[in-house]
Design an enzyme around this catalytic site. Sequence first.
Site, PDB file in Angstrom:
ATOM      1  N   GLY A   1      11.173   1.686   0.184  1.00 50.47           N
ATOM      2  CA  GLY A   1      11.992   0.796  -0.642  1.00 50.47           C
ATOM      3  C   GLY A   1      12.797  -0.174   0.207  1.00 50.47           C
ATOM      4  N   VAL A   2      12.910   0.109   1.511  1.00 49.40           N
ATOM      5  CA  VAL A   2      13.802  -0.685   2.376  1.00 49.40           C
ATOM      6  C   VAL A   2      13.255  -2.086   2.640  1.00 49.40           C
ATOM      7  CG1 VAL A   2      14.880  -0.834   4.650  1.00 49.40           C
ATOM      8  CG2 VAL A   2      14.797   1.357   3.463  1.00 49.40           C
ATOM      9  N   GLY A   3      12.018  -2.159   3.096  1.00 50.43           N
ATOM     10  CA  GLY A   3      11.448  -3.468   3.420  1.00 50.43           C
ATOM     11  C   GLY A   3      11.394  -4.363   2.197  1.00 50.43           C
TER      12      GLY A   3
ATOM     13  N   ARG B   1      33.259 -10.576  -9.237  1.00 57.11           N
ATOM     14  CA  ARG B   1      32.616 -10.115  -7.998  1.00 57.11           C
ATOM     15  C   ARG B   1      31.208 -10.683  -7.856  1.00 57.11           C
ATOM     16  NH1 ARG B   1      34.996  -4.213  -9.497  1.00 57.11           N
ATOM     17  NH2 ARG B   1      37.132  -4.620  -8.798  1.00 57.11           N
TER      18      ARG B   1
ATOM     19  N   CYS C   1       7.665   0.013  -2.161  1.00 56.71           N
ATOM     20  CA  CYS C   1       7.010   0.099  -0.848  1.00 56.71           C
ATOM     21  C   CYS C   1       7.139   1.546  -0.407  1.00 56.71           C
ATOM     22  CB  CYS C   1       7.558  -0.920   0.145  1.00 56.71           C
ATOM     23  SG  CYS C   1       9.230  -0.643   0.738  1.00 56.71           S
ATOM     24  N   GLY C   2       6.932   1.827   0.868  1.00 56.20           N
ATOM     25  CA  GLY C   2       6.972   3.224   1.305  1.00 56.20           C
ATOM     26  C   GLY C   2       8.360   3.819   1.147  1.00 56.20           C
TER      27      GLY C   2
ATOM     28  N   HIS D   1       0.826  -1.211   0.000  1.00 51.97           N
ATOM     29  CA  HIS D   1       0.000   0.000   0.000  1.00 51.97           C
ATOM     30  C   HIS D   1       0.861   1.263   0.000  1.00 51.97           C
ATOM     31  CE1 HIS D   1       0.985  -1.190   4.064  1.00 51.97           C
ATOM     32  NE2 HIS D   1       0.777   0.050   4.467  1.00 51.97           N
TER      33      HIS D   1
ATOM     34  N   HIS E   1      27.353  -3.294 -13.195  1.00 55.24           N
ATOM     35  CA  HIS E   1      28.433  -3.884 -12.390  1.00 55.24           C
ATOM     36  C   HIS E   1      27.959  -5.057 -11.533  1.00 55.24           C
ATOM     37  CE1 HIS E   1      31.237  -0.077 -12.370  1.00 55.24           C
ATOM     38  NE2 HIS E   1      30.773  -0.380 -13.571  1.00 55.24           N
TER      39      HIS E   1
HETATM   40  C1  RB5 Z   1       4.186   0.397   5.175  1.00 57.47           C
HETATM   41  O1  RB5 Z   1       3.614   1.294   6.073  1.00 57.47           O
HETATM   42  C2  RB5 Z   1       5.695   0.571   5.158  1.00 57.47           C
HETATM   43  O2  RB5 Z   1       6.228   0.131   6.365  1.00 57.47           O
HETATM   44  C3  RB5 Z   1       6.284  -0.174   3.993  1.00 57.47           C
HETATM   45  O3  RB5 Z   1       5.713   0.283   2.813  1.00 57.47           O
HETATM   46  C4  RB5 Z   1       7.783   0.004   3.748  1.00 57.47           C
HETATM   47  O4  RB5 Z   1       8.131   1.362   3.794  1.00 57.47           O
HETATM   48  C5  RB5 Z   1       8.699  -0.808   4.488  1.00 57.47           C
HETATM   49  O5  RB5 Z   1       9.928  -0.701   4.288  1.00 57.47           O
END
Ligand code: RB5
Length: 150
Positions: free
Chosen positions: A68-70, A141, A65-66, A9, A98
């Site tokens: 990109g990390v998760g 690599r 995602c919000g 979302h 690369h």
């Molecule tokens: C959702 O609220 C958020 O946690 C998810 O989109 C993301 O940012 C996680 O890394």
Amino acid sequence: MKIAIACDHGGYPLKQTLIDVVRAAGHEPIDLGTDSMESVDYPDFAEKLGRVIQAGGAQRGILLCGSGVGANIAANKMQGVYAGICHDTYSAHQGVEHDDMNVLCLGARIIGPEPVKEIVAAFLGARFLGNDPGEERHARRVKKVRKLES
Ligand code: RB5
């Protein structure tokens, strides 16, 4: 190329832009959802996308995602998926050239549609250079990274 696209979302507000950009660049988007702002869990969508890449149903993927990390953390747990968060064009093409990155992760709460268009164009326009003469160091690599998977 076939390009798998998935989001939670948090990434949903950018999904249609992404689909349009991929299509305009001459590629075939495969929309794996989500399809609304209703709260969902990003690992479920990272998994959906990763499975399609693993099965050869798409050559590359783009995950939103919000932040990109998760999405990035989840995607990189899957064998054969090499994901990177790229909020700039240099990383988006160099990650492919690369590092043989095959999944681009973007944070829809971090960047807007205009930079996304340029970043996606850089990602899709790039190819891995490791098999080119004089560029063997990249293949070496990447091979070491693949070894870490097993
Ligand atoms: C959702 O609220 C958020 O946690 C998810 O989109 C993301 O940012 C996680 O890394």
